[in-house]
Design an enzyme around this catalytic site. Structure first.
Site, PDB file in Angstrom:
ATOM      1  N   HIS A 359       0.796  -1.232   0.000  1.00 38.04           N
ATOM      2  CA  HIS A 359       0.000   0.000   0.000  1.00 38.04           C
ATOM      3  C   HIS A 359       0.824   1.274   0.000  1.00 38.04           C
ATOM      4  O   HIS A 359       0.275   2.343   0.252  1.00 38.04           O
ATOM      5  CB  HIS A 359      -0.930   0.044   1.217  1.00 38.04           C
ATOM      6  CG  HIS A 359      -1.938  -1.050   1.254  1.00 38.04           C
ATOM      7  ND1 HIS A 359      -3.236  -0.892   0.821  1.00 38.04           N
ATOM      8  CD2 HIS A 359      -1.845  -2.329   1.664  1.00 38.04           C
ATOM      9  CE1 HIS A 359      -3.892  -2.028   0.967  1.00 38.04           C
ATOM     10  NE2 HIS A 359      -3.062  -2.922   1.491  1.00 38.04           N
ATOM     11  N   LYS A 550      -9.024  13.337   4.693  1.00 36.07           N
ATOM     12  CA  LYS A 550      -8.090  12.207   4.658  1.00 36.07           C
ATOM     13  C   LYS A 550      -7.095  12.407   5.791  1.00 36.07           C
ATOM     14  O   LYS A 550      -7.073  13.471   6.412  1.00 36.07           O
ATOM     15  CB  LYS A 550      -7.363  12.154   3.315  1.00 36.07           C
ATOM     16  CG  LYS A 550      -6.767  13.516   2.905  1.00 36.07           C
ATOM     17  CD  LYS A 550      -6.159  13.498   1.505  1.00 36.07           C
ATOM     18  CE  LYS A 550      -7.183  13.607   0.396  1.00 36.07           C
ATOM     19  NZ  LYS A 550      -7.412  12.368  -0.315  1.00 36.07           N
ATOM     20  N   ARG A 551      -6.262  11.370   6.068  1.00 41.29           N
ATOM     21  CA  ARG A 551      -5.208  11.552   7.052  1.00 41.29           C
ATOM     22  C   ARG A 551      -4.322  12.735   6.669  1.00 41.29           C
ATOM     23  O   ARG A 551      -4.154  13.038   5.487  1.00 41.29           O
ATOM     24  CB  ARG A 551      -4.360  10.279   7.146  1.00 41.29           C
ATOM     25  CG  ARG A 551      -5.031   9.149   7.895  1.00 41.29           C
ATOM     26  CD  ARG A 551      -5.369   9.546   9.319  1.00 41.29           C
ATOM     27  NE  ARG A 551      -4.179   9.613  10.137  1.00 41.29           N
ATOM     28  CZ  ARG A 551      -3.820   8.702  11.020  1.00 41.29           C
ATOM     29  NH1 ARG A 551      -4.578   7.659  11.242  1.00 41.29           N
ATOM     30  NH2 ARG A 551      -2.718   8.839  11.714  1.00 41.29           N
ATOM     31  N   LYS A 556       0.250  14.308   1.025  1.00 41.44           N
ATOM     32  CA  LYS A 556      -1.122  14.553   0.566  1.00 41.44           C
ATOM     33  C   LYS A 556      -1.385  16.042   0.311  1.00 41.44           C
ATOM     34  O   LYS A 556      -2.388  16.421  -0.260  1.00 41.44           O
ATOM     35  CB  LYS A 556      -2.123  14.008   1.580  1.00 41.44           C
ATOM     36  CG  LYS A 556      -2.079  12.484   1.737  1.00 41.44           C
ATOM     37  CD  LYS A 556      -3.056  12.010   2.793  1.00 41.44           C
ATOM     38  CE  LYS A 556      -2.917  10.541   3.134  1.00 41.44           C
ATOM     39  NZ  LYS A 556      -3.573   9.632   2.162  1.00 41.44           N
ATOM     40  N   THR A 658      -8.805   6.396  -1.622  1.00 38.23           N
ATOM     41  CA  THR A 658     -10.147   5.821  -1.750  1.00 38.23           C
ATOM     42  C   THR A 658     -11.227   6.872  -1.496  1.00 38.23           C
ATOM     43  O   THR A 658     -12.373   6.684  -1.918  1.00 38.23           O
ATOM     44  CB  THR A 658     -10.334   4.620  -0.798  1.00 38.23           C
ATOM     45  OG1 THR A 658      -9.752   4.935   0.469  1.00 38.23           O
ATOM     46  CG2 THR A 658      -9.676   3.371  -1.349  1.00 38.23           C
ATOM     47  N   LYS A 662     -15.093   7.500  -3.139  1.00 34.23           N
ATOM     48  CA  LYS A 662     -16.323   7.730  -2.362  1.00 34.23           C
ATOM     49  C   LYS A 662     -16.958   9.047  -2.787  1.00 34.23           C
ATOM     50  O   LYS A 662     -18.188   9.149  -2.952  1.00 34.23           O
ATOM     51  CB  LYS A 662     -16.000   7.744  -0.864  1.00 34.23           C
ATOM     52  CG  LYS A 662     -15.508   6.377  -0.360  1.00 34.23           C
ATOM     53  CD  LYS A 662     -14.790   6.470   0.987  1.00 34.23           C
ATOM     54  CE  LYS A 662     -14.083   5.157   1.305  1.00 34.23           C
ATOM     55  NZ  LYS A 662     -13.067   5.267   2.360  1.00 34.23           N
TER      56      LYS A 662
HETATM   57  C1  26Q Z   1       3.523   0.323  10.238  1.00 38.12           C
HETATM   58  C2  26Q Z   1       4.480  -0.050  11.188  1.00 38.12           C
HETATM   59  C3  26Q Z   1       4.335   0.336  12.503  1.00 38.12           C
HETATM   60  C4  26Q Z   1       3.218   1.062  12.894  1.00 38.12           C
HETATM   61  C5  26Q Z   1       2.263   1.421  11.961  1.00 38.12           C
HETATM   62  C6  26Q Z   1       2.413   1.052  10.627  1.00 38.12           C
HETATM   63  C7  26Q Z   1       1.387   1.444   9.622  1.00 38.12           C
HETATM   64  C8  26Q Z   1       0.034   1.445   9.933  1.00 38.12           C
HETATM   65  C9  26Q Z   1      -0.907   1.820   8.998  1.00 38.12           C
HETATM   66  C10 26Q Z   1       1.759   1.809   8.337  1.00 38.12           C
HETATM   67  C11 26Q Z   1       0.799   2.163   7.384  1.00 38.12           C
HETATM   68  C12 26Q Z   1      -0.551   2.171   7.715  1.00 38.12           C
HETATM   69  C13 26Q Z   1      -1.611   2.562   6.763  1.00 38.12           C
HETATM   70  C14 26Q Z   1      -1.405   2.810   5.486  1.00 38.12           C
HETATM   71  C15 26Q Z   1      -2.485   3.239   4.603  1.00 38.12           C
HETATM   72  O1  26Q Z   1      -3.600   3.494   5.012  1.00 38.12           O
HETATM   73  N1  26Q Z   1      -2.209   3.331   3.286  1.00 38.12           N
HETATM   74  C16 26Q Z   1      -3.220   3.720   2.321  1.00 38.12           C
HETATM   75  O2  26Q Z   1      -3.860   2.550   1.853  1.00 38.12           O
HETATM   76  C17 26Q Z   1      -4.966   2.861   1.032  1.00 38.12           C
HETATM   77  C18 26Q Z   1      -5.650   1.573   0.669  1.00 38.12           C
HETATM   78  O3  26Q Z   1      -4.888   0.858  -0.251  1.00 38.12           O
HETATM   79  C19 26Q Z   1      -4.529   3.640  -0.197  1.00 38.12           C
HETATM   80  O4  26Q Z   1      -5.675   4.050  -0.903  1.00 38.12           O
HETATM   81  C20 26Q Z   1      -3.716   4.875   0.198  1.00 38.12           C
HETATM   82  O5  26Q Z   1      -3.179   5.487  -0.958  1.00 38.12           O
HETATM   83  C21 26Q Z   1      -2.598   4.471   1.144  1.00 38.12           C
HETATM   84  O6  26Q Z   1      -1.912   5.622   1.624  1.00 38.12           O
END
Ligand code: 26Q
Length: 811
Positions: A359, A550-551, A556, A658, A662
């Protein structure tokens, strides 16, 4: 017309069952129940219908998919499940007769924050679509005691408070004590040797943790198929209670073992790069991987016996990013150590069973763990990783692509490197399929991120463009629009999102186009009321609603939006005759607790809101609102009210996105860069129905390679607009609420604007002006909006899951 699984014969039947449930659950009459209690009893009643369906949903020999994800951002379920059962109108009607209000009851439900954002919500959409598509697809995740923090805004700043989502219990879950399993940490490995010279290993000592599952029913559309989401909680395996310490009054010491273990499932980690390397996170990852796989193998063995070589024919283990990367080695460990399978066969089985979705392309986001930490915590698992890494190195020269350099390829593809376990490489080596989440992203994975792997084995990589469930994000989020859609084309689109295409026949239907205005107005009023209540800001529903939700992350580029709004303000002040389409800029989203820059951008937006909204010279033309605590539930208010969808990440950085999908479904026009799945939106709707601006991925790569981007040149060459905005970050213009923005200034001018905000600024503002200029021709605008909805069928997660099913899971 879908035939629904009927859960209530008629209103009378519903009322009888509901009243009986009030008595059974709470020993109260319906009239004695508070709104919250009404919700709890109704949710339990609907859950019981789902649980009763579960066992008959699939034949026993169907291939099963287990979707491993540390995040499932499921959102409130009651409204959704009533819609899926086709029972929403009946229940709403009956509740009204009984003197209550279903909408108010639905609003009692918590929104569990068991995910950060896109990746977690995607996992929830996939569960919904697997049930819809009739697949035996099960979620495997963590039951965090506290979800993602709750966001308040004080003095413009984000303030985090704990999300105590279980305070009133969670009526959808069922605790399954009988299915608990043990997971070992910090043990040691013992080598045994038989008389015949054969040897084997066992793991002993360390700490045993009891993983207890809680199951949540996933009720598919029409209610025919019900699957489940299994969430694990960590508990002590034995009651290691220190009675002496307790008697001495040292309660913390007495409870130490319990609290150390329970910590594993206490919190969800945020997605910022700064949080890497926490031991507790590694424990979470192993706990849900091991517990999930032990359960899967137990179920499999009951059904098929110890025919382990066939596992991959009957079971898929899909890993959502690298967080469950230990699935491959853990599967091997169980097969070899506990089931007596030989090493080579165990690897083959793991490889046939496991698949992986990436991702992100951000190098700093790729997960790594120090070898020492890893080996101490999971010594036996580490042995499998070490041996697979050794064999990978051994076989590398044979696999090497034409012209490739052995040293370079080794450095890029080995699992163990530089004292670290690299989880992405671990995931790839153990998977029979690796996919990205949009066409552009999958292309970048092959071309850049995982170039050497792709050279060696091009067939390993594929694309699965993300999708979202249109039943939640259009039907449920937007009742007014859904109503006119169904009146126009029937309700088949709920089952098959491609039927939205039929709306194209209404693109020149004046009466349909004007009814879109009324539908949108209702949503804007609902959002305006919510914004007033949560932030105190008053929105004018005649304005364009321009949305970026979004986050918060530098890539972004919420900062680019700020540049645009400040620029509009400056130009209005300079020239009172400067005409623009009056617009409300609506922002929402959380920043990770330790991500200082992102938090400063939130404060910047709130400071900008304070300046703009309180200045009578500009506030008739522009307004700014920040909606606190972005979550699945309030997102649904925002998507349905939007006219413009801001998708302005630097090209090549957003894997997919995403919220773009939406918002598109809800008829918002995208203002975006050619990044992530914006590229595919643009291809589907055509250039006249989307506004694209800014540098393309290749141009960004070229500029970054050349090293010829100078933030100070951007500043000096455009003092009147760009330079002025940069100055305003520190000259007091925005300082009233809580001070200037030195660190944002330095991000741009000292760190040389890493996400090229100033490079895309003019192209962005021009695009915005051109797009909004078209807003006053309501028929033309709505035609374009309708064209977006009509072509959004592709972005239903039903389509995405159908592709995973055919190409990766082979069902
Ligand atoms: C990793 C290691 C330690 C702690 C936390 C994490 C961690 C947690 C969550 C790393 C990444 C995430 C989340 C990532 C995320 O939401 N990515 C998004 O995924 C979406 C679905 O595929 C995409 O549409 C977005 O582009 C992407 O940013």
């Amino acid at each position: 017309m879908a035939t629904y699984q009927q859960i209530f014969k008629d209103k009378k039947d519903f009322e009888e069952q509901y009243r009986a449930a009030c008595q059974a659950e709470l020993g109260k009459t319906f009239e004695q129940c508070s709104l919250l209690e009404q919700f709890q009893v109704l949710a339990k009643l609907v859950a019981s219908k789902g649980n009763a369906q579960l066992p008959v949903s699939h034949t026993t020999d169907e291939k099963k998919v287990y979707y491993f994800s540390l995040e499932f951002l499921i959102g409130p379920l009651l409204d959704n499940y009533l819609i899926n059962y086709g029972a929403r109108d009946l229940v709403a009607d009956a509740m009204k007769d009984m003197g209550s209000d279903l909408d108010a009851v639905c609003r009692q439900e918590v929104d569990p924050g068991l995910g950060n954002g896109g990746l977690g919500r995607l996992a929830a959409c996939f569960l919904a679509s697997m049930a819809h598509n009739g697949i035996a697809g099960y979620g495997n995740g963590m039951r965090y005691r506290y979800g993602l923090f709750h966001q308040d805004i004080e003095g413009g700043r984000q303030v985090e408070t704990t999300d105590n989502w279980l305070a009133n219990g969670f009526p959808w879950e069922t605790r399954k004590d009988a299915s608990a399993v043990l997971v070992r940490f910090n043990g040691h490995v013992v080598r045994h040797e038989g008389a015949d010279g054969k040897y084997w290993f066992t793991e002993e000592g360390g700490d045993l943790v009891r993983a207890v599952p809680y199951d949540v029913p996933i009720i598919g559309y029409a209610g025919k198929v019900v699957n489940k989401l299994r969430l694990w909680s960590a508990e002590p395996a034995s009651e290691d209670f220190d009675l002496d310490a307790f008697n001495d009054g040292d309660y913390a010491k007495a409870n130490k073992f319990r609290s150390d273990v329970e910590a594993i499932s206490t919190i969800l980690y945020p997605n910022d790069a700064g949080e890497h390397g926490r031991l507790l996170r590694l424990k979470q990852e192993y706990l849900f991987v091991s517990a999930g796989l032990q359960t899967i193998l137990r179920t499999y063995e009951k059904q098929y016996g110890p025919k382990w070589e066939d596992l991959g024919k009957h079971v898929c283990v899909h890993t959502n990013d690298t967080h469950p990367a230990m699935c491959g080695p853990e599967l091997m460990r169980i097969l070899v150590d506990e089931k007596g399978v030989d090493f080579d066969l165990a690897f083959k089985i793991a490889h046939e069973t496991v698949s992986f979705t990436n991702h992100t392309v951000m190098p700093e986001a790729l997960e790594k763990w120090p070898i020492n930490t890893f080996r101490n915590l999971l010594p036996r698992l580490y042995m499998f990783i070490e041996e697979i890494d050794r064999r990978w190195r051994d076989g590398l020269s044979e696999k090497l692509a034409e012209g490739a350099n052995w040293n370079d390829v080794l450095r890029n593809t080995a699992i163990l490197w530089d004292g670290q376990v690299r989880m992405a490489n671990l995931s790839i080596i153990f998977s029979h399929s690796v996919n990205g989440v949009s066409a552009l992203h999958s292309d970048i994975l092959k071309r850049e991120t995982f170039h050497d792997f792709a050279q060696m084995e091009p067939g390993l990589f594929n694309n699965k463009t993300n999708g979202v469930t249109h039943r939640r994000f259009l039907r449920e989020a937007n009742p007014s629009y859904s109503k006119i859609i169904t009146e126009a084309i029937g309700e088949g689109w709920l089952n098959d999102a491609d039927e939205l295409k039929k709306l194209e026949a209404f693109e020149s239907d004046a009466s349909f186009l004007s009814s879109m205005d009324e539908a949108k107005k209702v949503n804007k009023e609902r959002l305006a009321a919510y914004v007033k209540e949560t932030s105190g800001i008053v929105l004018d529903t005649n304005m364009v609603f321009d949305v970026q939700v979004k986050r918060f992350h530098a890539y972004k580029r919420q900062l680019l939006s700020v540049f645009k709004v400040l620029d509009l303000r400056n130009r209005i002040l300079d020239d009172p005759n400067f005409e623009i389409q009056p617009t409300a800029f609506i922002f929402s989203g959380k920043a990770a607790q330790s991500y200082t820059f992102a938090k400063e951008v939130i404060r910047l937006i709130n400071s900008l809101a304070d300046v703009v909204n309180n200045d009578f010279r500009v506030n008739e033309k522009i307004r700014v609102a920040f909606v606190p605590n972005f979550a699945v539930s309030n997102a649904q208010y925002i998507y349905s009210a939007a006219d413009i969808s801001e998708q302005i990440s630097l090209a090549g950085t957003e894997a997919s996105g995403t919220s773009n999908m939406k918002l598109m479904m809800n008829g918002a026009l995208t203002l975006g860069t050619l990044d992530g799945s914006n590229v595919e939106i643009s291809e589907l709707v055509g250039p006249e129905n989307i506004k694209i601006f800014g540098m393309k991925t290749e141009e960004v790569e070229e500029l970054q390679r050349s090293g010829r981007y100078y933030a100070w040149d951007m500043y000096n060459n455009d003092r009147g607009r760009t330079g002025r905005i940069v100055d305003q970050l520190t000259d007091g213009t925005l300082a009233n609420l809580s001070g200037n923005f030195e660190s944002v200034h330095d991000h741009l001018m000292v760190e040389n604007d890493p996400y090229l905000v100033m490079a895309d600024f003019h192209s962005y503002v021009r695009a915005w002006e051109e797009l909004t200029a078209g807003y006053s021709d309501r028929a033309a605008w709505n035609k374009s909006a309708l064209h977006n909805t009509a072509n959004a069928g592709f972005f239903s997660s039903d389509r995405t899951i159908a592709e995973y099913t055919a190409d990766i899971w082979h069902i």
